[in-house]
Design a protein around this motif. Structure first.
Motif, PDB file in Angstrom:
ATOM      1  N   GLU A 126       0.816  -1.225   0.000  1.00 27.55           N
ATOM      2  CA  GLU A 126       0.000   0.000   0.000  1.00 27.55           C
ATOM      3  C   GLU A 126       0.843   1.265   0.000  1.00 27.55           C
ATOM      4  N   GLU A 127       1.919   1.309   0.776  1.00 29.55           N
ATOM      5  CA  GLU A 127       2.725   2.526   0.905  1.00 29.55           C
ATOM      6  C   GLU A 127       3.474   2.895  -0.379  1.00 29.55           C
ATOM      7  N   TYR A 128       3.594   1.944  -1.325  1.00 28.11           N
ATOM      8  CA  TYR A 128       4.295   2.204  -2.581  1.00 28.11           C
ATOM      9  C   TYR A 128       3.355   2.388  -3.774  1.00 28.11           C
ATOM     10  N   ARG A 129       2.078   2.066  -3.595  1.00 28.70           N
ATOM     11  CA  ARG A 129       1.132   2.064  -4.721  1.00 28.70           C
ATOM     12  C   ARG A 129       1.027   3.407  -5.433  1.00 28.70           C
ATOM     13  N   ALA A 130       0.855   4.473  -4.697  1.00 28.21           N
ATOM     14  CA  ALA A 130       0.667   5.789  -5.322  1.00 28.21           C
ATOM     15  C   ALA A 130       1.882   6.177  -6.153  1.00 28.21           C
ATOM     16  N   LYS A 131       3.060   5.960  -5.597  1.00 30.31           N
ATOM     17  CA  LYS A 131       4.283   6.328  -6.311  1.00 30.31           C
ATOM     18  C   LYS A 131       4.474   5.450  -7.548  1.00 30.31           C
ATOM     19  N   ILE A 132       4.203   4.163  -7.424  1.00 33.16           N
ATOM     20  CA  ILE A 132       4.356   3.262  -8.572  1.00 33.16           C
ATOM     21  C   ILE A 132       3.339   3.606  -9.654  1.00 33.16           C
ATOM     22  N   LYS A 133       2.104   3.945  -9.262  1.00 35.72           N
ATOM     23  CA  LYS A 133       1.100   4.361 -10.250  1.00 35.72           C
ATOM     24  C   LYS A 133       1.548   5.627 -10.973  1.00 35.72           C
ATOM     25  N   MET A 134       2.082   6.585 -10.201  1.00 37.14           N
ATOM     26  CA  MET A 134       2.549   7.833 -10.805  1.00 37.14           C
ATOM     27  C   MET A 134       3.694   7.565 -11.782  1.00 37.14           C
ATOM     28  N   LEU A 135       4.672   6.776 -11.359  1.00 38.92           N
ATOM     29  CA  LEU A 135       5.819   6.478 -12.219  1.00 38.92           C
ATOM     30  C   LEU A 135       5.400   5.691 -13.456  1.00 38.92           C
ATOM     31  N   SER A 136       4.516   4.716 -13.293  1.00 38.50           N
ATOM     32  CA  SER A 136       4.085   3.933 -14.456  1.00 38.50           C
ATOM     33  C   SER A 136       3.287   4.814 -15.414  1.00 38.50           C
ATOM     34  N   GLY A 137       2.512   5.757 -14.886  1.00 39.01           N
ATOM     35  CA  GLY A 137       1.792   6.701 -15.744  1.00 39.01           C
ATOM     36  C   GLY A 137       2.747   7.595 -16.516  1.00 39.01           C
ATOM     37  N   GLN A 138       3.775   8.091 -15.827  1.00 43.16           N
ATOM     38  CA  GLN A 138       4.772   8.932 -16.493  1.00 43.16           C
ATOM     39  C   GLN A 138       5.501   8.148 -17.577  1.00 43.16           C
ATOM     40  N   LEU A 139       5.873   6.915 -17.256  1.00 43.19           N
ATOM     41  CA  LEU A 139       6.598   6.091 -18.218  1.00 43.19           C
ATOM     42  C   LEU A 139       5.720   5.786 -19.442  1.00 43.19           C
ATOM     43  N   THR A 140       4.473   5.457 -19.206  1.00 46.34           N
ATOM     44  CA  THR A 140       3.545   5.187 -20.310  1.00 46.34           C
ATOM     45  C   THR A 140       3.389   6.415 -21.196  1.00 46.34           C
ATOM     46  N   GLU A 141       3.237   7.580 -20.586  1.00 44.60           N
ATOM     47  CA  GLU A 141       3.088   8.820 -21.357  1.00 44.60           C
ATOM     48  C   GLU A 141       4.345   9.133 -22.166  1.00 44.60           C
ATOM     49  N   LEU A 142       5.515   8.952 -21.558  1.00 42.00           N
ATOM     50  CA  LEU A 142       6.768   9.211 -22.271  1.00 42.00           C
ATOM     51  C   LEU A 142       6.919   8.279 -23.473  1.00 42.00           C
ATOM     52  N   VAL A 143       6.617   7.000 -23.279  1.00 41.75           N
ATOM     53  CA  VAL A 143       6.748   6.036 -24.379  1.00 41.75           C
ATOM     54  C   VAL A 143       5.766   6.388 -25.499  1.00 41.75           C
ATOM     55  N   GLU A 144       4.549   6.781 -25.152  1.00 43.58           N
ATOM     56  CA  GLU A 144       3.584   7.200 -26.174  1.00 43.58           C
ATOM     57  C   GLU A 144       4.076   8.443 -26.908  1.00 43.58           C
ATOM     58  N   ASN A 145       4.601   9.414 -26.177  1.00 41.49           N
ATOM     59  CA  ASN A 145       5.124  10.635 -26.804  1.00 41.49           C
ATOM     60  C   ASN A 145       6.282  10.323 -27.745  1.00 41.49           C
ATOM     61  N   ILE A 146       7.171   9.449 -27.311  1.00 40.89           N
ATOM     62  CA  ILE A 146       8.314   9.064 -28.146  1.00 40.89           C
ATOM     63  C   ILE A 146       7.832   8.346 -29.404  1.00 40.89           C
ATOM     64  N   THR A 147       6.878   7.448 -29.246  1.00 36.79           N
ATOM     65  CA  THR A 147       6.327   6.724 -30.395  1.00 36.79           C
ATOM     66  C   THR A 147       5.715   7.688 -31.398  1.00 36.79           C
TER      67      THR A 147
END
Length: 151
Positions: A77-98
């Protein structure tokens, strides 16, 4: 979580580099593009290295078959918010790069097509000039200067 942070930082740097490359292609800055080939190769090598390390880590944790979006729900639970934020950022970056790569590829294709058309209209492809050892024109079409003047 640290693996995601490293990936986000890397892909952010890659995206900035690709934006600059895109603008240099628009500006026809061939010197910068030539000079940047080593940087681009370094990005490719680092990308492969990061992916290899990520796969090794995920295999070791037994989560190699999990999607990035599933990791947050599986984490404490204590890591969920940060992991969601990071995975969202990573997904957005990969989409932007594509998307940026697709735009850049299309732009380069158009530029090459335009150059090919210009060369064809100038008659350079269809009527190559041929010279003998005395540098006298012996066969072919009109001179390049006349062809470009005609255009």
């Amino acid at each position: 979580m640290r693996c995601l942070e490293i990936d986000v930082d890397f892909y952010r740097d890659l995206y900035v580099f690709l934006l600059k490359k895109h603008s240099k292609i628009i500006a026809d800055d061939l010197d910068w593009l030539t000079d940047s080939l080593n940087d681009e190769q370094a990005f490719l090598m680092k990308s492969k290295s990061l992916e290899d390390k990520r796969l090794e880590l995920f295999r070791g944790l037994g989560i190699e078959d999990k999607r990035l979006s599933e990791l947050a729900e599986m984490s404490p639970e204590e890591y969920r918010a940060k992991i969601k934020m990071l995975s969202g950022q990573l997904t957005e970056l990969v989409e932007n790069i594509t998307n940026l790569n697709a735009e850049t590829t299309e732009m380069v294709k158009r530029k090459l097509d335009n150059q090919k058309e210009l060369v064809a209209r100038a008659g350079i492809i269809d009527k190559p000039e041929t010279y003998n050892k005395n540098a006298s024109k012996v066969a072919g079409g009109q001179s390049a200067a006349k062809a470009f003047k005609h255009i």
